[in-house]
Design a protein around this motif. Structure first.
Motif, mmCIF file in Angstrom:
data_model
loop_
_atom_site.group_PDB
_atom_site.id
_atom_site.type_symbol
_atom_site.label_atom_id
_atom_site.label_comp_id
_atom_site.label_asym_id
_atom_site.label_seq_id
_atom_site.Cartn_x
_atom_site.Cartn_y
_atom_site.Cartn_z
ATOM 1 N N ALA A 573 0.090 0.407 6.934
ATOM 2 C CA ALA A 573 1.315 -0.383 7.109
ATOM 3 C C ALA A 573 2.465 0.322 6.426
ATOM 4 C CB ALA A 573 1.118 -1.774 6.515
ATOM 5 N N GLY A 574 3.588 0.451 7.136
ATOM 6 C CA GLY A 574 4.749 1.106 6.551
ATOM 7 C C GLY A 574 5.871 1.203 7.555
ATOM 8 N N PRO A 575 7.082 1.530 7.097
ATOM 9 C CA PRO A 575 8.227 1.615 8.016
ATOM 10 C C PRO A 575 8.063 2.713 9.056
ATOM 11 C CG PRO A 575 8.817 2.416 5.828
ATOM 12 C CD PRO A 575 7.450 1.848 5.712
ATOM 13 N N PHE A 684 4.412 -8.377 8.743
ATOM 14 C CA PHE A 684 4.804 -9.770 8.429
ATOM 15 C C PHE A 684 4.796 -10.657 9.671
ATOM 16 C CE2 PHE A 684 8.332 -6.754 8.390
ATOM 17 C CZ PHE A 684 8.059 -6.000 7.263
ATOM 18 N N ASP A 685 4.802 -10.058 10.897
ATOM 19 C CA ASP A 685 4.780 -10.863 12.130
ATOM 20 C C ASP A 685 3.385 -11.370 12.462
ATOM 21 O OD1 ASP A 685 7.419 -10.261 12.303
ATOM 22 O OD2 ASP A 685 7.253 -8.829 13.948
ATOM 23 N N ILE A 699 -3.653 -0.016 3.465
ATOM 24 C CA ILE A 699 -2.947 1.049 2.742
ATOM 25 C C ILE A 699 -1.457 0.965 3.078
ATOM 26 C CG2 ILE A 699 -2.730 3.547 2.422
ATOM 27 C CD1 ILE A 699 -5.674 3.778 3.332
ATOM 28 N N LEU A 700 -0.634 0.757 2.051
ATOM 29 C CA LEU A 700 0.816 0.770 2.244
ATOM 30 C C LEU A 700 1.289 2.215 2.257
ATOM 31 C CD1 LEU A 700 2.623 -1.977 0.147
ATOM 32 C CD2 LEU A 700 2.298 -1.885 2.588
ATOM 33 N N SER A 788 10.142 -6.151 1.319
ATOM 34 C CA SER A 788 9.423 -7.079 2.208
ATOM 35 C C SER A 788 7.979 -6.619 2.413
ATOM 36 C CB SER A 788 10.140 -7.228 3.547
ATOM 37 O OG SER A 788 10.155 -5.996 4.230
ATOM 38 N N PHE A 789 7.750 -5.280 2.464
ATOM 39 C CA PHE A 789 6.380 -4.757 2.567
ATOM 40 C C PHE A 789 5.593 -5.093 1.300
ATOM 41 C CE2 PHE A 789 7.922 -2.016 6.023
ATOM 42 C CZ PHE A 789 6.839 -2.048 6.882
#
Length: 820
Positions: A573-575, A684-685, A699-700, A788-789
């Protein structure tokens, strides 16, 4: 590097492993209560095992002795598994995926780069032919269906005719304007020269003044060059600049690469010779020693018959084939020990007869006391922390003992080319041959025993009744199971299923990207920040470590996958632009895995209906199992777990896989080398509970920090043909691009470094302003998005436990939750 050198490295590594195993066995027994001390101990073991792993991987790749390689491989797999076990222990203790070892690295005098998890080269080496064959087939299918052409085509936008004409007119007028300007310039220069010539002819030329002027300019230029050279030498001397040809590939490295490839050829030759020797030596032993072994075994068993008859008065019962035949009596025993065993068994029989006569009553109070004491002990043990039992320690100890007994002090002066040792093969094959001959001898001796009993005791052996009922029941059960796991494609070959999945776009070609291409820098402040209760954002190399540990090592090695703590699914997960997809492709490249794309957008409209979905998942899992290792990638995975499906995406049916994914995960066994990897920009969705049930490890992936951006700019500019000079301030670029991702940096560099700009670098060096101008058109990752993450991660199971531990809540609750 010579064979002797690699042997030396191996011996040193084995010694280090030996001392580490001794320490491990000591700490296994102790129970600790101080979490800080426990983490220090686990981290030290982890770091030391990583160093052993690095050395063993290098030795296994380069050593050419086939029998040594077999042992090294066994120990290497054990070390890999132990590293994963220790990582799991640290995660459970600290309740976070990321750990920082700054202080321990200082004590051990190691650089953070030495913590890099190496990827064993044998993952690809051992199945190179299979991977090449598979790539050929995949390329052929894509070419036949025209799918690869679609990838190569550039997106061409059609424009109206009037607009096209206008563009051509503009270009043509500009061309004519340029030509006219050049023509006018030439006329002007001609006139100017004519004027100058007229003026000079009128003026008397002073030759001395002219010469002085030329000398002045030349001396200035010469001194400027000299000063610049001195300054560069000083900077090199101070260690501020790299020496000349520092980045050039030296002749020594080229020679070393040649030697490595030659060594690989020698390795393969030795392996082939070794396999041939295994067969030929066994056949020779069968011819030469086979009859003697058979006679010795028969004599031994006859002697046992007679001894038994002399000592007990009756002939013994011959052990059944299921029990292991005569091997259970004579395995590693001398004739004296066998007779002692016979006497002991006779005494036991007599004792048992006496004991049966005396009826014993159970004493309750003693048992109660024992139960109470065990309960009390277990309570005490619960209070302290103990190292959980390891699957890999016994295999490493076994391998280490073999090394001590066989290789540590072995004289190999005779074996300069490091070919196989025939004596060792003989020892192994003798045992094999003996067990094979023993089966034949057992059949003969059973008959002989029957004849003896008939002749001496006039006994008749009663036939053993076979348990038919049990067998029947078992068959019935398996039949029922078979009905449950019906094979929907029993009549089809794997090749046809593979082809169909490629044509449907569910099995895709992985990009050729190595994990080392994921550039970044270490976080040097991790431990310091954690001491003041600030949770640091992980660095890019921390993420790379986790991908190696959870994705690449288990997928690459079947032994590790079966026995190490099992990771079935990963979530990245990440931008946007931080390299999540790149990491998925890197896992496939490093392990030679197949890549299945089950993203919501990719499966939309394919295999419609409930039966279609079942068929699709059956085909994917069947091909993934047959051609393992495999990676099942679910891009934009939050869509599969939407809280509420947006009206624009309803037709796509993004939630098709939501109920199916947990079922697929349950069916995955330790021997199925299949990894499910999800990537998401908007976690978050998604509905958190079902999301976290499917993804075991989250894993971020952060946006790059200053250190990583500095390295990224440097590497990406060089990889795209740019030359870095003093005119280009990379530090300034790294500072300015705070919030921009790797994707942004790559895009900017490719945009600036056109072919024309690369050719002009010698006259006009690159400057930071060129790249900054291109960045202004892009939107960075803002601090709020990163927060937000972090907030989302705090709501995941691991995040909750970590927060509870930090606020002073007991970690026991966390452990309890995990067990549930």
């Amino acid at each position: 590097m010579s064979n002797a050198m690699y042997n030396k490295i191996w011996h040193q590594t084995q010694e280090a492993l030996n001392s580490l195993l001794d320490k491990e066995s000591e700490t296994m027994m102790e129970s600790q209560r101080n979490p800080g001390f426990i983490f220090q101990m686990l981290a030290t073991f982890y770091i030391k095992y990583v160093q052993i792993f690095r050395n063993l991987e290098n030795v296994y790749d380069q050593i050419v002795h086939p029998q040594k390689r077999l042992l090294i491989r066994k120990i290497l797999d054990g070390v890999m598994g132990r590293i994963l076990e220790l990582k799991n222990e640290m995660v459970e203790l600290e309740l976070t995926e990321f750990h920082y070892f700054d202080d321990i690295l200082q004590d051990l005098k190691l650089a953070p780069q030495q913590l890099d998890i190496p990827i064993p080269k044998y993952f690809l080496k051992e199945k190179l032919e299979v991977i090449k064959g598979r790539e050929k087939i995949l390329a052929q299918i894509l070419a036949d269906t025209g799918l690869d052409m679609a990838e190569k085509k550039y997106s061409v936008k059609s424009i109206p005719l009037e607009e096209a004409v206008k563009l051509i007119q503009i270009a043509e007028r500009a061309r004519q304007g340029r030509l006219r300007a050049m023509f006018m310039k030439q006329i002007f220069l001609q006139e100017y020269r004519a004027k100058q010539a007229k003026f000079l002819s009128e003026k008397v030329v002073d030759l001395e003044a002219a010469a002085l002027q030329i000398q002045k300019v030349w001396r200035g230029f010469h001194q400027h060059k000299k000063t610049e050279k001195l300054r560069q030498e000083e900077m090199i001397f101070l260690g501020m600049n790299p020496p000349p040809l520092f980045n050039e590939v030296s002749a020594t490295i080229i020679q070393a690469e040649k030697v490595t490839s030659l060594r690989n050829e020698v390795q393969m030759k030795h392996e082939e010779k070794y396999r041939e020797a295994l067969v030929t030596i066994k056949d020779d032993l069968k011819l030469i020693e086979g009859p003697d072994i058979k006679e010795n075994l028969q004599d031994q068993i006859r002697h046992w018959f007679i001894e038994c008859r002399n000592l007990t008065g009756t002939f013994p019962d011959y052990p059944h084939v299921e029990e292991g035949g005569s091997a259970i009596i004579f395995s590693n025993k001398t004739p004296q020990q066998v007779t002692e065993d016979i006497l002991a068994s006779q005494e036991e029989e007599e004792k048992n007869k006496k004991n049966k006569k005396k009826a014993k009553k159970p004493k309750k109070p003693k048992e109660d006391k024992e139960k109470k004491s065990t309960r009390e002990k277990s309570k005490e043990e619960d209070e302290g922390w103990k190292m959980s039992p390891s699957v890999f320690l016994p295999t490493m100890e076994e391998g280490n003992n073999v090394y001590k007994d066989m290789w540590r002090n072995r004289d190999e002066s005779w074996n300069f080319p490091q070919d196989h040792d025939p004596e060792l093969i003989k020892q192994e094959k003798r045992k094999e041959l003996e067990s094979e001959i023993r089966i034949q001898v057992d059949e003969l001796m059973r008959q002989e025993l029957k004849n003896l009993k008939l002749a001496v005791n006039r006994e008749k052996e009663q036939p053993v009744k076979a348990g038919k009922k049990k067998g029947g029941k078992k068959k019935g059960k398996t039949g029922k199971k078979g009905k449950k796991d019906t094979d929907l494609t029993a009549d089809r070959t794997i090749e046809s299923l593979y082809k169909e999945l490629v044509e449907e776009g569910l099995l895709i070609r992985a990009l050729n990207v190595n994990l080392s291409d994921y550039i970044g820098e270490y976080s040097y402040l991790g431990t310091t920040l954690r001491r003041v209760s600030i949770e640091p954002m992980p660095s890019l190399l921390d993420v790379r470590q986790l991908i190696a540990l959870y994705g690449i090592l288990p997928l690459g090695s079947a032994t590790v996958h079966e026995n190490a703590p099992l990771v079935k699914s990963l979530l990245l997960a990440g931008p946007s632009g931080v390299g999540k997809k790149m990491l998925v492709h890197a896992i496939c490249t490093e392990t030679g895995a197949n890549l299945f794309d089950l993203s919501a957008a990719n499966i939309a409209g394919k295999y419609p209906g409930k039966d279609g979905l079942q068929m699709m998942l059956h085909m994917v899992s069947k091909v993934a199992r047959q051609l393992q290792p495999s990676v099942v990638w679910i891009g934009d995975t939050e869509k599969t777990f939407y809280k509420k499906v947006p009206s624009a995406e309803r037709m796509m049916e993004p939630k098709r896989l939501k109920k199916q994914l947990p079922k697929i995960l349950r069916l995955l066994k330790p021997d199925d080398r299949i990894l499910i990897v999800g990537t998401t920009q908007r976690p978050f969705d998604a509905e958190l509970q079902s999301f976290c049930k499917v993804y075991q490890k989250i894993i971020l992936v952060p946006r790059p920090d200053y250190a990583s951006r500095f390295v990224l700019w440097k590497q990406i500019i060089q990889r795209n043909g740019g030359i870095i000079t003093n005119a280009l301030n990379i530090s300034c670029l790294a500072k300015v691009t705070d919030g921009f991702t790797q994707g942004h940096i790559v895009q900017v560099v490719k945009g600036v470094l056109t072919d024309r700009r690369i050719h002009r670098q010698n006259y006009k060096p690159l400057v930071a302003a060129e790249f900054v101008a291109a960045l202004t058109r892009m939107s960075p990752v803002y601090q709020e998005e990163e927060e937000s993450f972090k907030d989302w991660y705090a709501k995941t199971p691991m995040g909750k436990k970590r927060a509870l531990a930090l606020t002073g809540g007991t970690t026991e609750k966390g452990k309890g939750e995990k067990k549930e």
